[in-house]
Design a protein around this motif. Structure first.
Motif, PDB file in Angstrom:
ATOM      1  N   LEU A 233       0.826  -1.206   0.000  1.00 22.27           N
ATOM      2  CA  LEU A 233       0.000   0.000   0.000  1.00 22.27           C
ATOM      3  C   LEU A 233       0.860   1.256   0.000  1.00 22.27           C
ATOM      4  CD1 LEU A 233      -2.843   1.163   0.101  1.00 22.27           C
ATOM      5  CD2 LEU A 233      -2.746   1.024   2.611  1.00 22.27           C
ATOM      6  N   VAL A 234       1.964   1.238   0.724  1.00 22.40           N
ATOM      7  CA  VAL A 234       2.883   2.384   0.735  1.00 22.40           C
ATOM      8  C   VAL A 234       3.456   2.610  -0.663  1.00 22.40           C
ATOM      9  CG1 VAL A 234       5.070   3.245   1.632  1.00 22.40           C
ATOM     10  CG2 VAL A 234       3.457   2.110   3.170  1.00 22.40           C
ATOM     11  N   ILE A 235       3.868   1.528  -1.321  1.00 23.00           N
ATOM     12  CA  ILE A 235       4.414   1.627  -2.684  1.00 23.00           C
ATOM     13  C   ILE A 235       3.362   2.166  -3.640  1.00 23.00           C
ATOM     14  CG2 ILE A 235       5.342   0.300  -4.628  1.00 23.00           C
ATOM     15  CD1 ILE A 235       6.463  -1.689  -2.540  1.00 23.00           C
ATOM     16  N   GLU A 236       2.144   1.652  -3.540  1.00 23.90           N
ATOM     17  CA  GLU A 236       1.072   2.057  -4.452  1.00 23.90           C
ATOM     18  C   GLU A 236       0.675   3.518  -4.237  1.00 23.90           C
ATOM     19  OE1 GLU A 236      -1.714  -0.895  -3.375  1.00 23.90           O
ATOM     20  OE2 GLU A 236      -0.681  -2.492  -4.480  1.00 23.90           O
ATOM     21  N   ASP A 237       0.661   3.964  -2.992  1.00 20.62           N
ATOM     22  CA  ASP A 237       0.340   5.368  -2.713  1.00 20.62           C
ATOM     23  C   ASP A 237       1.397   6.290  -3.323  1.00 20.62           C
ATOM     24  OD1 ASP A 237      -1.942   4.684  -1.372  1.00 20.62           O
ATOM     25  OD2 ASP A 237      -1.108   4.933   0.645  1.00 20.62           O
ATOM     26  N   ALA A 238       2.662   5.882  -3.226  1.00 20.70           N
ATOM     27  CA  ALA A 238       3.744   6.686  -3.800  1.00 20.70           C
ATOM     28  C   ALA A 238       3.626   6.721  -5.324  1.00 20.70           C
ATOM     29  CB  ALA A 238       5.096   6.116  -3.392  1.00 20.70           C
ATOM     30  N   GLU A 239       3.289   5.576  -5.931  1.00 21.96           N
ATOM     31  CA  GLU A 239       3.107   5.524  -7.384  1.00 21.96           C
ATOM     32  C   GLU A 239       1.944   6.411  -7.819  1.00 21.96           C
ATOM     33  OE1 GLU A 239       4.666   1.008  -8.481  1.00 21.96           O
ATOM     34  OE2 GLU A 239       2.549   1.359  -8.039  1.00 21.96           O
ATOM     35  N   ALA A 244      -0.076  11.341 -10.428  1.00 23.87           N
ATOM     36  CA  ALA A 244      -0.847  12.576 -10.329  1.00 23.87           C
ATOM     37  C   ALA A 244       0.029  13.782 -10.620  1.00 23.87           C
ATOM     38  CB  ALA A 244      -1.485  12.691  -8.947  1.00 23.87           C
ATOM     39  N   ARG A 245       1.273  13.737 -10.122  1.00 23.68           N
ATOM     40  CA  ARG A 245       2.201  14.846 -10.364  1.00 23.68           C
ATOM     41  C   ARG A 245       2.503  14.979 -11.849  1.00 23.68           C
ATOM     42  NH1 ARG A 245       7.330  15.981 -11.318  1.00 23.68           N
ATOM     43  NH2 ARG A 245       7.893  13.784 -11.530  1.00 23.68           N
ATOM     44  N   LEU A 246       2.770  13.853 -12.510  1.00 26.89           N
ATOM     45  CA  LEU A 246       3.096  13.881 -13.936  1.00 26.89           C
ATOM     46  C   LEU A 246       1.891  14.304 -14.770  1.00 26.89           C
ATOM     47  CD1 LEU A 246       5.251  10.624 -14.208  1.00 26.89           C
ATOM     48  CD2 LEU A 246       6.051  12.999 -14.233  1.00 26.89           C
ATOM     49  N   ARG A 247       0.700  13.843 -14.368  1.00 23.47           N
ATOM     50  CA  ARG A 247      -0.513  14.216 -15.088  1.00 23.47           C
ATOM     51  C   ARG A 247      -0.759  15.714 -14.970  1.00 23.47           C
ATOM     52  NH1 ARG A 247      -3.178  10.185 -13.430  1.00 23.47           N
ATOM     53  NH2 ARG A 247      -4.015  11.168 -11.546  1.00 23.47           N
ATOM     54  N   ALA A 248      -0.589  16.238 -13.768  1.00 28.22           N
ATOM     55  CA  ALA A 248      -0.780  17.670 -13.555  1.00 28.22           C
ATOM     56  C   ALA A 248       0.262  18.481 -14.329  1.00 28.22           C
ATOM     57  CB  ALA A 248      -0.687  17.983 -12.064  1.00 28.22           C
ATOM     58  N   ARG A 249       1.467  17.952 -14.401  1.00 28.85           N
ATOM     59  CA  ARG A 249       2.540  18.641 -15.125  1.00 28.85           C
ATOM     60  C   ARG A 249       2.224  18.709 -16.620  1.00 28.85           C
ATOM     61  NH1 ARG A 249       8.867  16.656 -14.984  1.00 28.85           N
ATOM     62  NH2 ARG A 249       9.726  18.220 -16.426  1.00 28.85           N
ATOM     63  N   ARG A 250       1.681  17.603 -17.159  1.00 32.77           N
ATOM     64  CA  ARG A 250       1.326  17.597 -18.584  1.00 32.77           C
ATOM     65  C   ARG A 250       0.237  18.619 -18.889  1.00 32.77           C
ATOM     66  NH1 ARG A 250       1.621  11.916 -18.108  1.00 32.77           N
ATOM     67  NH2 ARG A 250      -0.660  11.812 -17.980  1.00 32.77           N
ATOM     68  N   HIS A 251      -0.688  18.798 -17.943  1.00 32.63           N
ATOM     69  CA  HIS A 251      -1.820  19.688 -18.175  1.00 32.63           C
ATOM     70  C   HIS A 251      -1.589  21.084 -17.595  1.00 32.63           C
ATOM     71  CE1 HIS A 251      -4.407  16.570 -19.843  1.00 32.63           C
ATOM     72  NE2 HIS A 251      -3.939  15.769 -18.910  1.00 32.63           N
ATOM     73  N   GLY A 252      -0.377  21.315 -17.083  1.00 29.66           N
ATOM     74  CA  GLY A 252      -0.061  22.629 -16.550  1.00 29.66           C
ATOM     75  C   GLY A 252      -0.825  22.960 -15.285  1.00 29.66           C
ATOM     76  N   GLU A 253      -1.171  21.932 -14.503  1.00 28.53           N
ATOM     77  CA  GLU A 253      -1.934  22.144 -13.280  1.00 28.53           C
ATOM     78  C   GLU A 253      -1.049  21.925 -12.065  1.00 28.53           C
ATOM     79  OE1 GLU A 253      -4.910  19.232 -13.613  1.00 28.53           O
ATOM     80  OE2 GLU A 253      -5.948  20.167 -15.315  1.00 28.53           O
ATOM     81  N   GLN A 254      -1.556  22.355 -10.933  1.00 23.17           N
ATOM     82  CA  GLN A 254      -0.895  22.072  -9.667  1.00 23.17           C
ATOM     83  C   GLN A 254      -1.441  20.768  -9.124  1.00 23.17           C
ATOM     84  OE1 GLN A 254       1.614  23.678  -8.116  1.00 23.17           O
ATOM     85  NE2 GLN A 254       1.727  24.986  -9.945  1.00 23.17           N
ATOM     86  N   PRO A 255      -0.564  19.815  -8.749  1.00 23.61           N
ATOM     87  CA  PRO A 255      -1.088  18.564  -8.182  1.00 23.61           C
ATOM     88  C   PRO A 255      -1.843  18.811  -6.893  1.00 23.61           C
ATOM     89  CG  PRO A 255       1.284  18.746  -7.815  1.00 23.61           C
ATOM     90  CD  PRO A 255       0.907  19.881  -8.729  1.00 23.61           C
ATOM     91  N   ARG A 256      -2.899  17.994  -6.676  1.00 28.32           N
ATOM     92  CA  ARG A 256      -3.719  18.146  -5.476  1.00 28.32           C
ATOM     93  C   ARG A 256      -3.062  17.504  -4.275  1.00 28.32           C
ATOM     94  NH1 ARG A 256      -9.755  16.726  -7.941  1.00 28.32           N
ATOM     95  NH2 ARG A 256      -9.784  18.383  -9.502  1.00 28.32           N
TER      96      ARG A 256
END
Length: 256
Positions: A233-239, A244-256
């Protein structure tokens, strides 16, 4: 659906034969010859759909798989998803896929659902989503609890890939159908399904051959080197956070 599905079945059978995979099936009689049903299966590998699909084929049935909508971004997978009549699911807005699956069940289809949603790194059962029980209860069809074991030795997360001719044994067991009435509470029903599948998983594991200690495909509970459910679960949460960070970066958003 038929021509593409027949081709996929032939290809899957050829791949299994080329790898020397030793498939064993138990409980095939629990798959109804006709009529709709939800096939609820554990998820330990990228390739566990192959032995499952071939098992349904032995019973003269074909399953429609609920798959991640992200697969539609890949041209080849988009073709296969559409022509094999799989049901793409957008995890952020799955209402349309749910309604389509319920209708297909009422029309006599087998719908294959992974209640865990994602691959289990611990190879134990993760927490279940409620969709399998909800759609079965609404459509008035049974749930077939199903375990695939051994496919994680071929290709999964966190373990060595063994796709070549490795003669890996893969067991598939179809449990007795579970019937949920229209008034079934989805949370309580899902708890029953998970408990049933846990018992089934342990039975399959106890019967399975070739399980050396410290194997990377074996749960920690059985002496393997896979992470415990808590560690996984720790590994999956980090993934998930990184995605989410990469998705936000692609869309120019701030990660939640």
């Amino acid at each position: 659906m038929e021509p593409v599905y027949r081709t996929l079945e032939a290809v899957a059978g050829s791949i299994a034969a080329g790898q020397g995979v030793r498939r064993r099936y138990f409980g095939l009689e629990n798959i109804p010859r006709t009529g709709g049903a939800v096939v609820a299966v554990n998820h330990t590998a990228y390739v566990d759909f192959l032995p499952l699909g071939l098992g349904l084929h032995r019973r003269g049935r074909r399953g429609r798989f609920l798959v991640k909508s992200e697969l539609m971004d890949v041209a080849v997978m988009r073709y296969l998803v559409r022509h094999a009549r799989a049901v793409p699911v957008d995890r952020s807005a799955g209402t349309d896929a749910y309604r389509a699956a319920v209708q297909d069940l009422r029309e006599g289809e087998l719908i294959v659902v992974y209640p865990e949603s994602t691959i289990s790194r611990s190879f134990e059962l993760k927490e279940f989503k409620h969709g399998a029980v909800r759609m079965a209860a609404e459509a008035g069809v049974p749930v077939i609890p199903t375990i695939v074991w051994g496919a994680q030795r071929q290709w999964t997360k966190g373990a060595r890939r063994r796709i070549g001719r490795s003669r890996i044994p893969i067991d598939v067991e179809f449990g007795a159908p579970i019937h949920f009435g229209p008034a079934t509470d989805a949370v309580a029903g899902t708890a029953v399904l998970r408990e049933t599948m846990t018992t089934l998983l342990h039975r399959v594991q106890d019967r399975y051959p070739d399980a050396p200690r410290r194997a990377d495909w074996l749960p920690a509970r059985l002496g393997g080197s896979a992470p415990t459910p808590e560690q996984a679960l720790v590994i999956e949460d980090a993934e998930a956070a990184e995605k989410a960070r990469l998705r936000a970066r692609r869309h120019g958003e701030q990660p939640r």
